[in-house]
Design a protein around this motif. Structure first.
Motif, PDB file in Angstrom:
ATOM      1  N   ALA A 101       3.520  -2.209   5.432  1.00 37.66           N
ATOM      2  CA  ALA A 101       3.866  -1.865   4.057  1.00 37.66           C
ATOM      3  C   ALA A 101       2.610  -1.789   3.191  1.00 37.66           C
ATOM      4  O   ALA A 101       2.508  -0.917   2.312  1.00 37.66           O
ATOM      5  CB  ALA A 101       4.851  -2.884   3.495  1.00 37.66           C
ATOM      6  N   GLU A 102       1.661  -2.647   3.436  1.00 35.42           N
ATOM      7  CA  GLU A 102       0.409  -2.627   2.678  1.00 35.42           C
ATOM      8  C   GLU A 102      -0.479  -1.456   3.091  1.00 35.42           C
ATOM      9  O   GLU A 102      -1.124  -0.834   2.253  1.00 35.42           O
ATOM     10  CB  GLU A 102      -0.329  -3.950   2.863  1.00 35.42           C
ATOM     11  N   ARG A 103      -0.516  -1.152   4.362  1.00 33.73           N
ATOM     12  CA  ARG A 103      -1.360  -0.061   4.868  1.00 33.73           C
ATOM     13  C   ARG A 103      -0.813   1.306   4.476  1.00 33.73           C
ATOM     14  O   ARG A 103      -1.583   2.252   4.269  1.00 33.73           O
ATOM     15  CB  ARG A 103      -1.454  -0.173   6.396  1.00 33.73           C
ATOM     16  N   TYR A 104       0.529   1.427   4.395  1.00 35.66           N
ATOM     17  CA  TYR A 104       1.176   2.707   4.104  1.00 35.66           C
ATOM     18  C   TYR A 104       2.050   2.585   2.858  1.00 35.66           C
ATOM     19  O   TYR A 104       3.274   2.578   2.937  1.00 35.66           O
ATOM     20  CB  TYR A 104       2.011   3.157   5.308  1.00 35.66           C
ATOM     21  N   PRO A 105       1.425   2.484   1.677  1.00 37.17           N
ATOM     22  CA  PRO A 105       2.204   2.285   0.455  1.00 37.17           C
ATOM     23  C   PRO A 105       2.989   3.540   0.045  1.00 37.17           C
ATOM     24  O   PRO A 105       2.571   4.670   0.312  1.00 37.17           O
ATOM     25  CB  PRO A 105       1.138   1.951  -0.585  1.00 37.17           C
TER      26      PRO A 105
END
Length: 190
Positions: A101-105
């Motif tokens: 979720a953090e890598r692919y906002p």
């Protein structure tokens, strides 16, 4: 890529199939392909928290400017036999790992969804061409930094297909609690 579903010079032909952006007249056929897939291939049936976009594909993919739904039409009868969609929602945590979720906002991530082909029309290059069109759409948008998707490796052929197009960024089967999802990043056309 077009958004309104009308035929023009941007339509793509694969072995006489017409691939185009879905329009309102394509939605019932697209919904049928998607629902048949979640019942037959995934064996989950319709799950509202996962499949809400299937019930209202117009709101999910036709209305937002940065989203699209593609369909492939059978040359024999013109019915929808394959779908592929893209939206600007990154993987949510939960249920996906926080690192993804953090890598692919959301907003900066193009998520590939609903790449489904009816069994009688598989092995003809439709899924590969649909994905190529989605990648072109994402690149043309100009605001996406990455293209992400996840797949269920228990669906025959799914994992091998996505491995041929992208790189694995997380395999939940390797996690201590042993999930069944494999997450991929695809290279965006430039």
């Amino acid at each position: 890529m077009i958004k309104d579903g009308s035929l023009n010079a941007y339509d793509v032909q694969v072995l006489d199939y017409c691939i185009r952006a879905a329009g309102p007249d394509d939605l019932d056929g697209a919904r049928a392909v998607m629902l048949d897939t979640v019942y037959r291939d995934f064996r989950t049936g319709y799950v509202p928290r996962w499949h809400g976009d299937i019930i209202d594909p117009a709101a999910a993919y036709l209305a937002p400017a940065r989203h699209t739904l593609l369909v492939a039409l059978d040359p024999a009868g013109g019915e929808v036999v394959a779908t592929a969609a893209l939206d600007s929602r990154g993987p949510a945590h939960p249920p996906n790992p926080r690192t993804l979720a953090e890598r692919y906002p959301s907003g900066g991530t193009a998520q590939v969804r609903r790449v489904y082909v009816r069994p009688a029309h598989r092995r003809r290059g439709l899924a590969r061409q649909l994905v190529a069109e989605l990648l072109g759409f994402a690149a043309a948008d100009g605001g996406y930094r990455a293209v992400y998707l996840h797949t269920d490796p228990t669906v025959p052929g799914a994992e091998a297909f996505w491995r041929s197009l992208g790189k694995v960024v997380h395999d939940e089967r390797d996690d201590p609690h042993g999930g069944q999802v494999v997450h991929f990043e695809l290279a965006m056309e430039r």
